[in-house]
Scaffold this motif. Structure first.
Motif, PDB file in Angstrom:
ATOM      1  N   VAL A 253       0.827  -1.201   0.000  1.00 32.78           N
ATOM      2  CA  VAL A 253       0.000   0.000   0.000  1.00 32.78           C
ATOM      3  C   VAL A 253       0.867   1.258   0.000  1.00 32.78           C
ATOM      4  N   LEU A 254       1.975   1.237   0.718  1.00 33.49           N
ATOM      5  CA  LEU A 254       2.882   2.385   0.684  1.00 33.49           C
ATOM      6  C   LEU A 254       3.354   2.662  -0.743  1.00 33.49           C
ATOM      7  N   ALA A 255       3.692   1.611  -1.478  1.00 35.91           N
ATOM      8  CA  ALA A 255       4.125   1.788  -2.870  1.00 35.91           C
ATOM      9  C   ALA A 255       2.987   2.336  -3.728  1.00 35.91           C
ATOM     10  N   ALA A 256       1.779   1.836  -3.503  1.00 38.72           N
ATOM     11  CA  ALA A 256       0.630   2.323  -4.258  1.00 38.72           C
ATOM     12  C   ALA A 256       0.351   3.793  -3.977  1.00 38.72           C
ATOM     13  N   MET A 257       0.636   4.241  -2.764  1.00 41.05           N
ATOM     14  CA  MET A 257       0.438   5.640  -2.385  1.00 41.05           C
ATOM     15  C   MET A 257       1.517   6.567  -2.944  1.00 41.05           C
ATOM     16  N   GLY A 258       2.635   5.991  -3.367  1.00 44.86           N
ATOM     17  CA  GLY A 258       3.758   6.815  -3.803  1.00 44.86           C
ATOM     18  C   GLY A 258       4.624   7.291  -2.654  1.00 44.86           C
ATOM     19  N   ARG A 259       4.520   6.624  -1.502  1.00 43.47           N
ATOM     20  CA  ARG A 259       5.382   6.969  -0.373  1.00 43.47           C
ATOM     21  C   ARG A 259       6.792   6.426  -0.636  1.00 43.47           C
ATOM     22  N   ARG A 260       7.798   7.114  -0.139  1.00 46.23           N
ATOM     23  CA  ARG A 260       9.175   6.817  -0.533  1.00 46.23           C
ATOM     24  C   ARG A 260       9.951   6.089   0.559  1.00 46.23           C
ATOM     25  N   TYR A 261       9.329   5.089   1.153  1.00 46.35           N
ATOM     26  CA  TYR A 261       9.976   4.249   2.163  1.00 46.35           C
ATOM     27  C   TYR A 261       9.145   2.989   2.287  1.00 46.35           C
ATOM     28  N   ASP A 262       9.692   1.998   2.992  1.00 46.56           N
ATOM     29  CA  ASP A 262       8.921   0.792   3.291  1.00 46.56           C
ATOM     30  C   ASP A 262       8.813   0.640   4.805  1.00 46.56           C
ATOM     31  N   THR A 263       8.128  -0.406   5.231  1.00 50.64           N
ATOM     32  CA  THR A 263       7.887  -0.565   6.666  1.00 50.64           C
ATOM     33  C   THR A 263       9.180  -0.828   7.431  1.00 50.64           C
ATOM     34  N   ASP A 264      10.116  -1.534   6.827  1.00 50.85           N
ATOM     35  CA  ASP A 264      11.392  -1.778   7.505  1.00 50.85           C
ATOM     36  C   ASP A 264      12.121  -0.465   7.770  1.00 50.85           C
ATOM     37  N   PHE A 265      12.120   0.418   6.789  1.00 49.11           N
ATOM     38  CA  PHE A 265      12.799   1.701   6.974  1.00 49.11           C
ATOM     39  C   PHE A 265      12.095   2.515   8.054  1.00 49.11           C
ATOM     40  N   TYR A 266      10.792   2.538   8.024  1.00 51.75           N
ATOM     41  CA  TYR A 266      10.051   3.286   9.041  1.00 51.75           C
ATOM     42  C   TYR A 266      10.371   2.753  10.437  1.00 51.75           C
ATOM     43  N   ALA A 267      10.350   1.437  10.582  1.00 54.84           N
ATOM     44  CA  ALA A 267      10.641   0.837  11.886  1.00 54.84           C
ATOM     45  C   ALA A 267      12.067   1.158  12.332  1.00 54.84           C
ATOM     46  N   SER A 268      12.990   1.240  11.390  1.00 52.57           N
ATOM     47  CA  SER A 268      14.379   1.558  11.757  1.00 52.57           C
ATOM     48  C   SER A 268      14.500   2.995  12.262  1.00 52.57           C
ATOM     49  N   ARG A 269      13.686   3.915  11.715  1.00 52.35           N
ATOM     50  CA  ARG A 269      13.710   5.310  12.191  1.00 52.35           C
ATOM     51  C   ARG A 269      13.150   5.398  13.609  1.00 52.35           C
ATOM     52  N   VAL A 270      12.100   4.637  13.870  1.00 51.15           N
ATOM     53  CA  VAL A 270      11.538   4.606  15.221  1.00 51.15           C
ATOM     54  C   VAL A 270      12.573   4.073  16.207  1.00 51.15           C
ATOM     55  N   ALA A 271      13.275   3.027  15.800  1.00 48.93           N
ATOM     56  CA  ALA A 271      14.304   2.447  16.676  1.00 48.93           C
ATOM     57  C   ALA A 271      15.434   3.444  16.939  1.00 48.93           C
ATOM     58  N   LEU A 272      15.838   4.204  15.907  1.00 50.74           N
ATOM     59  CA  LEU A 272      16.875   5.218  16.088  1.00 50.74           C
ATOM     60  C   LEU A 272      16.465   6.258  17.125  1.00 50.74           C
ATOM     61  N   LEU A 273      15.231   6.703  17.045  1.00 48.53           N
ATOM     62  CA  LEU A 273      14.746   7.719  17.982  1.00 48.53           C
ATOM     63  C   LEU A 273      14.711   7.177  19.405  1.00 48.53           C
ATOM     64  N   ARG A 274      14.277   5.947  19.550  1.00 43.91           N
ATOM     65  CA  ARG A 274      14.195   5.377  20.895  1.00 43.91           C
ATOM     66  C   ARG A 274      15.572   5.120  21.489  1.00 43.91           C
ATOM     67  N   SER A 275      16.556   4.911  20.647  1.00 45.43           N
ATOM     68  CA  SER A 275      17.911   4.688  21.166  1.00 45.43           C
ATOM     69  C   SER A 275      18.563   6.003  21.602  1.00 45.43           C
ATOM     70  N   ALA A 276      18.044   7.137  21.119  1.00 38.68           N
ATOM     71  CA  ALA A 276      18.680   8.423  21.392  1.00 38.68           C
ATOM     72  C   ALA A 276      17.988   9.231  22.477  1.00 38.68           C
ATOM     73  N   PHE A 277      16.694   8.965  22.727  1.00 38.50           N
ATOM     74  CA  PHE A 277      15.932   9.796  23.654  1.00 38.50           C
ATOM     75  C   PHE A 277      15.195   8.923  24.665  1.00 38.50           C
TER      76      PHE A 277
END
Length: 413
Positions: A253-277
């Protein structure tokens, strides 16, 4: 001249309306709380959903009917994208698109009012504890469901020196919290120095005074190690609150929407934030019932969001916007859209309760926004958690508190 201003939609519109209000007041105009007494009625519009369109039209028709002698002006995204319809259904209205919005004060007050046109600086923010500062405008991402990137296609970033000076003035005026906002804040790039968002944050954190900075929505791609390092260096001057639009929880669905990331990338950004704050607030936008979203997609996406354990969701039912690629797709029945949105909103409630409960026993820095007759006050923590404070009689301040308990998504301190 008596002027009524009604603002629809995003924080960018709110900043622009505040700027215009300051111009009008400086010229000796009076701002009206109702449209019935106004000489000029200015509607700063939004078109992000069909309901936003309908809200604008309802009010514009009411003004035209009840105060026909007033000069009725529609500006903003709805006015930009639907000028022909406005002329058909509200023929008495003047239409001024986003490209010319900066000229409204000069149009009504004379050319001298346009000296700083387009900078959208503000000296305060009427009725707000937090002051919004517009640092950026425009988007070129081209998501297939979105009309905003067409309504605000011109890219703009406020010069870093101007932004810092504006924030310094707001801090000196007593605002304890500054929200940096734009259509796509992560695309900020100073036109004079080339500094990006991390550079602007570093300059703002160097200002003297007791205040803190909050960011509006960011795209997942903006969450980089360099950006995180700049935020973390702000310490108590930075709010660890991240609004990361997700929109869908499956790659298809993300690809169909034209969003420029996938779920793995999104989850990795969440993990980065939780590791820093510590205890960051991480919130996501979700669209319920995008045409390409099957029932299995919806269930899988909901499971993905639940596994991320976000702090909360902002849920929207899919709204086909004329002029977008998604508008031509066969959509779901309204009842199915409602069912999916209701399920996601129920998940949002669960996530908010869990996030609030996890904060029990922690220390938080709170912006006190409202004092209540019973001696308590409502505050907002850096991570955007609402907190009720006991024995607090002063607002518009920052206060360090210890969270005692949580109930139904609200913390008590």
């Amino acid at each position: 001249m008596k002027i009524y201003i009604k603002t629809f939609g995003c924080r960018v519109n709110q900043v622009e309306s505040q700027h215009l209000s300051e111009k009008f007041l400086a010229a000796g105009c009076e701002l009206c709380g109702t449209f019935e007494c106004a000489d000029v009625c200015l509607l700063n519009t939004c078109t992000v959903t069909g309901e936003a369109d309908r809200d604008v039209e309802r009010l514009a028709r009411r003004i035209a009917r009840r105060n026909p002698s007033a000069r009725l002006i529609l500006t903003g995204c709805y006015a930009t994208m639907h000028s022909r319809r406005i002329r058909e259904v509200i023929p008495s209205a003047e239409v001024i698109g986003n490209a010319d919005k900066k000229n409204i004060s000069a149009l009504l007050l004379g050319s001298c009012a346009g000296d700083d046109a387009g900078r959208w600086t503000i000296a305060g923010h009427l009725g707000h504890t937090r002051a919004f500062v517009k640092i950026q405008d425009g988007c070129s991402d081209g998501c297939r469901y979105c009309i905003v990137w067409k309504a605000r296609s011109v890219m703009y970033s406020k010069p870093l020196a101007d932004a810092v000076a504006e924030i310094r003035g707001l801090v000196e005026a007593g605002y304890p919290e500054i929200v940096l906002t734009g259509i796509n804040v992560g695309n900020y790039r100073c036109p004079e120095t080339g500094a990006e968002l991390d550079g602007l944050l570093t300059a703002v954190f160097a200002l003297e005074g007791r205040f803190r900075v909050r960011l509006s929505s960011l795209e997942p791609k903006n969450i980089t190690p360099r950006f995180i390092a700049a935020c973390a260096a702000g310490a108590d001057k930075f709010c660890a609150h991240f609004h990361l639009p997700l929109q869908a929880g499956t790659d298809r669905v993300l690809a169909a929407m034209g969003r420029r990331y996938d779920t793995d990338f999104y989850a990795s950004r969440v993990a980065l934030l939780r590791s820093a704050f510590a205890e960051p607030g991480i919130y996501a936008d979700l669209i319920a019932g995008y045409p390409a979203e099957t029932a299995p997609d919806f269930e899988a996406g909901k499971a993905f969001v639940q596994a991320l354990q976000l702090s909360g969701l902002h849920v929207f039912r899919f709204s086909p916007r004329p002029g977008t690629e998604a508008a031509a797709l066969e959509g779901h029945a309204p009842s199915e859209l409602k069912r999916r949105a209701d399920e996601l909103r129920a998940l949002d409630g669960m996530l908010r309760k869990a996030f609030a409960a996890a904060l029990a026993g922690t220390s938080q820095l709170v912006t006190v926004e409202e004092c209540r007759p019973d001696g308590s006050a409502l505050g907002v923590a850096g991570n955007f958690q609402k907190i009720i404070l006991k024995n607090c009689s002063e607002k518009n301040i920052l206060r360090a508190v210890t969270v005692l308990r949580a109930q139904d998504g609200t913390c008590f301190a």
